[in-house]
Structure formats: C-alpha cells, structure tokens
Motif scaffolding. Structure first.
Motif, PDB file in Angstrom:
ATOM      1  N   ALA A  41       0.833  -1.203   0.000  1.00 19.69           N
ATOM      2  CA  ALA A  41       0.000   0.000   0.000  1.00 19.69           C
ATOM      3  C   ALA A  41       0.867   1.252   0.000  1.00 19.69           C
ATOM      4  O   ALA A  41       0.582   2.227  -0.715  1.00 19.69           O
ATOM      5  N   SER A  42       1.936   1.241   0.787  1.00 17.57           N
ATOM      6  CA  SER A  42       2.865   2.367   0.827  1.00 17.57           C
ATOM      7  C   SER A  42       3.562   2.551  -0.515  1.00 17.57           C
ATOM      8  O   SER A  42       3.701   3.676  -1.013  1.00 17.57           O
ATOM      9  N   GLN A  44       2.500   1.644  -3.478  1.00 15.75           N
ATOM     10  CA  GLN A  44       1.548   2.103  -4.485  1.00 15.75           C
ATOM     11  C   GLN A  44       1.267   3.592  -4.340  1.00 15.75           C
ATOM     12  O   GLN A  44       1.218   4.327  -5.335  1.00 15.75           O
ATOM     13  N   ASN A  45       1.104   4.060  -3.097  1.00 16.68           N
ATOM     14  CA  ASN A  45       0.893   5.489  -2.880  1.00 16.68           C
ATOM     15  C   ASN A  45       2.140   6.278  -3.251  1.00 16.68           C
ATOM     16  O   ASN A  45       2.049   7.373  -3.819  1.00 16.68           O
ATOM     17  N   LYS A  48       2.260   6.725  -6.952  1.00 17.46           N
ATOM     18  CA  LYS A  48       1.300   7.758  -7.367  1.00 17.46           C
ATOM     19  C   LYS A  48       1.878   9.152  -7.146  1.00 17.46           C
ATOM     20  O   LYS A  48       1.789  10.023  -8.026  1.00 17.46           O
ATOM     21  N   GLN A 202      -0.011  13.356   8.166  1.00 22.39           N
ATOM     22  CA  GLN A 202      -0.327  12.807   6.848  1.00 22.39           C
ATOM     23  C   GLN A 202       0.772  13.121   5.846  1.00 22.39           C
ATOM     24  O   GLN A 202       1.121  12.273   5.008  1.00 22.39           O
ATOM     25  N   ALA A 206       3.056  10.591   3.718  1.00 27.39           N
ATOM     26  CA  ALA A 206       3.108  10.651   2.253  1.00 27.39           C
ATOM     27  C   ALA A 206       4.546  10.693   1.757  1.00 27.39           C
ATOM     28  O   ALA A 206       4.909   9.997   0.792  1.00 27.39           O
ATOM     29  N   ASP A 209       6.033   7.351   2.095  1.00 30.83           N
ATOM     30  CA  ASP A 209       5.615   6.466   1.005  1.00 30.83           C
ATOM     31  C   ASP A 209       6.421   6.754  -0.263  1.00 30.83           C
ATOM     32  O   ASP A 209       6.830   5.821  -0.974  1.00 30.83           O
ATOM     33  N   TYR A 213       8.929   4.146  -2.070  1.00 25.98           N
ATOM     34  CA  TYR A 213       8.887   3.783  -3.494  1.00 25.98           C
ATOM     35  C   TYR A 213      10.236   4.012  -4.172  1.00 25.98           C
ATOM     36  O   TYR A 213      10.699   3.165  -4.956  1.00 25.98           O
TER      37      TYR A 213
END
Length: 255
Positions: A41-42, A44-45, A48, A202, A206, A209, A213
């Motif tokens: 999940a991390s 993928q975010n 993005k 938040q 972000a 994340d 990635y």
C-alpha cells in the motif's frame, strides 16, 4: 494542479539532489526514513506521488511502468491512474520536460531518480534518510530566487514541489554561543504558517511512502532476492543436518 504547475514546482533537482554530500555536511541531521519495501500500500501510494509530482521533470529511465505490477498494481490500474495520454504501459518512465529546454532554463537537466535512494548514502545515514529529510525541510525564503530554502540543503535550487500538500512552515531558531560567536541554531521545531491539504502527520506519511517507493525502485528485485536467500539458507541448514547424520551412520561401525 495541472502539469505545467507541477513542472514549475518540481524543477531543478539537478541542483538540489546533485549536492547531497554538501547537504549532509552543511544542513541538519538526517531523520530516519520509515522504509519498508514489503508494504505494498505504501509503495503504491509512493508511485502515485512520484508520477504526479516528480515525473514532470525527473525521469526514472531504468524503470518501466509495467514493472509496477510487482507492487500489486494491475496493468489496467497502471493505465488508468499512472499514465499520461501518450504513454504506453511498457514505456520507461521519462520526464515530461524537454531536455533541451531544461538545460536552457536551468543550466542542466534534472537528474534521473531511478537510483537516487541508493546513491545518496553517507555519514548522515542512508540515501532514503537523506531524501526523507530533504523533502520535509523546506521553508519560505524571500531572499532566494525560487522563494524557497531548505534546512537539509541550504540555498537549494529546487522549490518545494509538495508545498500545497504540506503548507508553509517556518523553522524556529535560537541564539547560541559557539567558540565566542553567537550563532542561530535550529531548535528542531517548526511553526505552521499556513495549512496544506494534509496534516503534518499525513504529510510525513506521504513523504515516507514516496521515499519507500524510491528505495524499491532502486532495486525492484530486492524482496525476491531476500526470499530466495532465506530458502537457500534453510536448504543449506537441512543439507548440513542430513550430511552430519549420514556421516555418523556411515562411520558408526568403524572403531
């Protein structure tokens, strides 16, 4: 934010990330990045965020979009959410900016980010720690051409590409005496000047994340390599046990 605004706000990392060694020596201590390349999940975010805020200017020329299937995305999800109109799922991640224009405007092309999280390791920590700290250390500075500065890399050439998410912050300094001279030292605290679309927690998640990635992108096969290594060690352990018992059985009647 349209593609042109993203282009403006994320340019010139050629100057900023290209000076990582300087940032380590002249800026604040690096924070520990919450890296976990098994957290799909991390990842993928982070992918993005990378596509929306970094890929306008910075390529990841050694990574193909369809490789993102390794982090749990389907080909259709990649097409629907991470591709621009002219790109194909088998294409490499190329920056939107024209290299000739980038060089004319800024004197150098923004660097490729495929290996950025692996290449910036130093005495201050890992490359992931450096990027994690850098992206969270921006503040407004009207004396700079871009209007931005960075505690991790003083006089950075790149404006804050994530400022709308983070909002504007002001670092708090205190006066200390150092070898008979008064110096302004960062206290480790920030004052929120204007809110962003994310809360501070938040935003930190972000950026974590995004860095996660970037670390995965530097070596997409790392998780598979670790799994194979575990199985190899288990096999060697089992083989050693069997060989030991076979040896004992073979020599048991020999006096």
């Amino acid at each position: 934010m349209n593609a042109w605004k993203k282009l403006v706000f994320s340019l010139v990392l050629a100057v900023s990330l290209g000076g990582g060694a300087h940032a380590a020596g002249g800026g604040i201590a690096w924070d520990k990045a919450p890296a976990n390349t098994t957290d799909l999940a991390s990842l993928q975010n982070g992918a993005k965020i990378f596509v929306n805020y970094c890929l306008s200017c910075h390529s990841a020329a050694f990574m193909r979009f369809n490789r993102l299937q390794d982090i749990g995305l389907t080909e259709q999800q990649i097409k629907d959410n991470l591709l621009f109109t002219t790109e194909k799922v088998g294409d490499t991640m190329r920056a939107s900016i024209d290299p000739l224009q980038a060089k004319a405007w800024f004197g150098a092309n923004p660097p490729d980010l495929t290996l950025i999280a692996r290449s910036r390791a130093g005495a201050g920590g890992t490359g992931a720690d450096y990027v994690y700290t850098l992206m969270r250390a921006y503040y407004r500075d009207g004396t700079k051409p871009t209007g931005w500065n960075n505690l991790a890399f003083p006089s950075i050439g790149m404006p804050n590409p994530l400022w709308q998410l983070q909002g504007e912050r002001k670092p708090l300094f205190e006066t200390r005496e150092d070898h008979g001279h008064e110096v302004h030292a960062f206290t480790g605290r920030w004052e929120q000047v204007s809110p962003g679309t994310m809360t501070p927690l938040q935003f930190d998640q972000a950026v974590g994340d995004l860095v996660n990635y970037l670390q995965w992108m530097g070596e997409p096969a790392q998780n598979k390599r670790v799994k194979i290594g575990v199985w190899v060690l288990l096999f060697l352990l089992l083989f050693t046990l069997l060989a030991w018992r076979l040896n004992a059985a073979y020599w048991k009647d020999v006096k």
